[in-house]
Design an enzyme around this catalytic site. Sequence first.
Site, PDB file in Angstrom:
ATOM      1  N   SER A 140       0.609  -1.555   0.054  1.00  0.00           N
ATOM      2  CA  SER A 140       0.118   0.085   0.183  1.00  0.00           C
ATOM      3  C   SER A 140       0.776   1.407   0.147  1.00  0.00           C
ATOM      4  O   SER A 140       2.295   0.999   0.653  1.00  0.00           O
ATOM      5  CB  SER A 140      -0.979  -0.301   1.731  1.00  0.00           C
ATOM      6  OG  SER A 140      -1.480   1.038   0.992  1.00  0.00           O
ATOM      7  N   TYR A 154      -1.737  -0.306  10.032  1.00  0.00           N
ATOM      8  CA  TYR A 154      -2.135  -0.839   8.558  1.00  0.00           C
ATOM      9  C   TYR A 154      -1.123  -0.390   7.661  1.00  0.00           C
ATOM     10  O   TYR A 154      -0.190  -1.331   7.043  1.00  0.00           O
ATOM     11  CB  TYR A 154      -3.720  -0.159   8.697  1.00  0.00           C
ATOM     12  CG  TYR A 154      -3.889  -0.335   7.017  1.00  0.00           C
ATOM     13  CD1 TYR A 154      -4.239  -1.791   6.577  1.00  0.00           C
ATOM     14  CD2 TYR A 154      -3.398   0.168   5.657  1.00  0.00           C
ATOM     15  CE1 TYR A 154      -4.566  -2.122   5.534  1.00  0.00           C
ATOM     16  CE2 TYR A 154      -3.882  -0.338   4.559  1.00  0.00           C
ATOM     17  CZ  TYR A 154      -4.403  -1.275   3.927  1.00  0.00           C
ATOM     18  OH  TYR A 154      -4.756  -1.244   2.674  1.00  0.00           O
TER      19      TYR A 154
HETATM   20  N1  LIG Z   1      -8.616  -0.931  -1.863  1.00  0.00           N
HETATM   21  C1  LIG Z   1      -7.230   0.142  -1.918  1.00  0.00           C
HETATM   22  O1  LIG Z   1      -7.528   1.627  -2.555  1.00  0.00           O
HETATM   23  C2  LIG Z   1      -6.139  -0.517  -1.144  1.00  0.00           C
HETATM   24  C3  LIG Z   1      -5.039   0.054  -1.276  1.00  0.00           C
HETATM   25  C4  LIG Z   1      -4.475  -0.287  -0.636  1.00  0.00           C
HETATM   26  C5  LIG Z   1      -3.900  -1.536  -0.446  1.00  0.00           C
HETATM   27  N2  LIG Z   1      -4.683  -1.876  -0.806  1.00  0.00           N
HETATM   28  C6  LIG Z   1      -4.651  -3.550  -0.447  1.00  0.00           C
HETATM   29  O2  LIG Z   1      -5.849  -4.486  -1.134  1.00  0.00           O
HETATM   30  C7  LIG Z   1      -5.928  -6.077  -0.595  1.00  0.00           C
HETATM   31  C8  LIG Z   1      -7.296  -6.017  -0.601  1.00  0.00           C
HETATM   32  O3  LIG Z   1      -8.679  -5.279  -0.592  1.00  0.00           O
HETATM   33  P1  LIG Z   1      -9.556  -4.447  -1.469  1.00  0.00           P
HETATM   34  O4  LIG Z   1      -9.535  -2.649  -1.420  1.00  0.00           O
HETATM   35  O5  LIG Z   1      -9.860  -5.230  -2.504  1.00  0.00           O
HETATM   36  O6  LIG Z   1     -10.605  -4.638  -0.146  1.00  0.00           O
HETATM   37  P2  LIG Z   1     -11.779  -5.718  -0.014  1.00  0.00           P
HETATM   38  O7  LIG Z   1     -12.429  -5.009  -0.852  1.00  0.00           O
HETATM   39  O8  LIG Z   1     -11.965  -5.161   1.182  1.00  0.00           O
HETATM   40  O9  LIG Z   1     -11.629  -7.462  -0.269  1.00  0.00           O
HETATM   41  C9  LIG Z   1     -10.636  -7.597   1.221  1.00  0.00           C
HETATM   42  C10 LIG Z   1     -10.572  -9.421   0.676  1.00  0.00           C
HETATM   43  O10 LIG Z   1      -9.340  -9.990   1.374  1.00  0.00           O
HETATM   44  C11 LIG Z   1     -10.367 -11.618   1.829  1.00  0.00           C
HETATM   45  N3  LIG Z   1      -9.924 -11.057   3.423  1.00  0.00           N
HETATM   46  C12 LIG Z   1      -9.775 -10.397   4.405  1.00  0.00           C
HETATM   47  N4  LIG Z   1      -9.527 -10.694   5.374  1.00  0.00           N
HETATM   48  C13 LIG Z   1      -9.674 -12.458   5.174  1.00  0.00           C
HETATM   49  C14 LIG Z   1      -9.105 -13.652   5.621  1.00  0.00           C
HETATM   50  N5  LIG Z   1      -9.114 -13.338   7.157  1.00  0.00           N
HETATM   51  N6  LIG Z   1      -8.620 -14.675   5.437  1.00  0.00           N
HETATM   52  C15 LIG Z   1      -8.982 -14.533   4.131  1.00  0.00           C
HETATM   53  N7  LIG Z   1      -9.354 -13.796   3.200  1.00  0.00           N
HETATM   54  C16 LIG Z   1      -9.696 -12.469   4.139  1.00  0.00           C
HETATM   55  C17 LIG Z   1     -12.130 -10.564   2.115  1.00  0.00           C
HETATM   56  O11 LIG Z   1     -11.978 -12.264   1.423  1.00  0.00           O
HETATM   57  P3  LIG Z   1     -13.141 -11.816   2.882  1.00  0.00           P
HETATM   58  O12 LIG Z   1     -14.037 -11.705   3.644  1.00  0.00           O
HETATM   59  O13 LIG Z   1     -14.278 -13.112   1.818  1.00  0.00           O
HETATM   60  O14 LIG Z   1     -12.991 -13.384   3.270  1.00  0.00           O
HETATM   61  C18 LIG Z   1     -11.845 -10.407   0.750  1.00  0.00           C
HETATM   62  O15 LIG Z   1     -11.361 -10.625  -0.453  1.00  0.00           O
HETATM   63  C19 LIG Z   1      -5.737  -5.466   0.971  1.00  0.00           C
HETATM   64  O16 LIG Z   1      -4.690  -6.594   1.024  1.00  0.00           O
HETATM   65  C20 LIG Z   1      -5.191  -4.211   0.814  1.00  0.00           C
HETATM   66  O17 LIG Z   1      -5.233  -3.865   1.928  1.00  0.00           O
HETATM   67  C21 LIG Z   1      -6.135  -1.635  -0.924  1.00  0.00           C
END
Ligand SMILES: NC(=O)c1ccc[n+]([C@@H]2O[C@H](COP(=O)([O-])OP(=O)(O)OC[C@H]3O[C@@H](n4cnc5c(N)ncnc54)[C@H](OP(=O)(O)O)[C@@H]3O)[C@@H](O)[C@H]2O)c1
Length: 252
Positions: A140, A154
Site C-alpha cells: 500500500s 495497517y
Molecule cells: N483498495 C485500496 O485502495 C487499497 C489500497 C492499498 C492496498 N490495498 C490492499 O489491497 C488488498 C485487497 O483489498 P481491497 O481494497 O480489495 O479490499 P476488500 O474489497 O475489502 O477485499 C479484501 C479481501 O481480503 C479478504 N480477506 C480479509 N480478511 C481475510 C481473511 N482473514 N482470510 C482470507 N481472506 C480475507 C476478503 O475476503 P473474505 O472477507 O471473503 O475472506 C476480501 O476478498 C488488501 O491487502 C488491501 O490492504 C487496497
Amino acid sequence: MRKNVLITGASSGLGAGMARILAAKGHNLALTARRVDRLEALKAEIEADHPDVEVVVHALDVNDHDQVFAVFKQSIRELGGLDRVIVNAGLGKGGRVGTGKFHANKETVETNFVAALAQCEAAMEHFYERKAGHLVVISSMSAMRGMPGSITAYAATKAGLAHLAEGIRSDLINRKGHDIKVTTLYPGYIASEMNEGVEQEVRLMVDTETGCKSLVKAIEKEVVESAIPPWPWAPLGQVMKHAPLSVVRRMV
Ligand SMILES: NC(=O)c1ccc[n+]([C@@H]2O[C@H](COP(=O)([O-])OP(=O)(O)OC[C@H]3O[C@@H](n4cnc5c(N)ncnc54)[C@H](OP(=O)(O)O)[C@@H]3O)[C@@H](O)[C@H]2O)c1
C-alpha cells in the site's frame, strides 16, 4: 505466460477485479477467501465469459495457517502447478494506538502480515521446487512512512510486507538456473469494500476496474515494485518518503 494464478482475498475488490482481468487474458485461477458464496458466483461468471479458463475456488481464512499450506497444495494439484501467487487478502481495521483498539490493530497485523508470511512461505516452497514462479504482494502507499490515527498498524503491516518481499527477492540474487520473480505493488486509493464511505480518499480514488487494470499491467511486466496507478502515486510516494512527518500526516 504464467498460466496458473492463485489469488487470496478474491471475493471482492482488488482480488475479484484482478481475477476477472486475468481470466480474460486466458489465465487459469485458484481463488480463495472466507466468503465462498462470492467465489462460487465469480467462478460461474468467469466460466460463462471464458469457457476455456479453469477456475477452482476454496474457502480460506488466511489466519488459519495450516489451511493456507493445505489450500495452496490442493490448488497446485488441481491446476497442475501454480505459476503465480498474488498475496492480496487484507484488512483495514484499526484505531489510534493507545485508545483501546488493540484487538482491531492485532487482527489487522495478523491478517496483513503474519498470514501474508504463511502465504509467501507456501508459494516460495512451490516455486523453489519448480525453479519458477512469480510472487506478487499487495502492499500500500501507506507503507511509505509511519501513518497516524486509525491506519498506524495497517501502514506498519504494509511496510513489513514490502520488506518481507524484498528479503525474499534478495535470497534470489545470484541463484542460478531459476525463473522466480518477486513483485511488490503499492496501491493508492482504488474503490473497494475496504474504503467504502471513506470521504477524504475520493479525490485521488480510481474505480475498481481502472485500478485493477493498472495492477495487472504491473504484474504482467513482473516489475520489482510499482505504485498503483503510477500517476500520481509514484511522485507522491517520493514526497511521502522525504517530507517532514508533520506534512506526511496531513496527506492521508
Ligand atoms: N483498495 C485500496 O485502495 C487499497 C489500497 C492499498 C492496498 N490495498 C490492499 O489491497 C488488498 C485487497 O483489498 P481491497 O481494497 O480489495 O479490499 P476488500 O474489497 O475489502 O477485499 C479484501 C479481501 O481480503 C479478504 N480477506 C480479509 N480478511 C481475510 C481473511 N482473514 N482470510 C482470507 N481472506 C480475507 C476478503 O475476503 P473474505 O472477507 O471473503 O475472506 C476480501 O476478498 C488488501 O491487502 C488491501 O490492504 C487496497
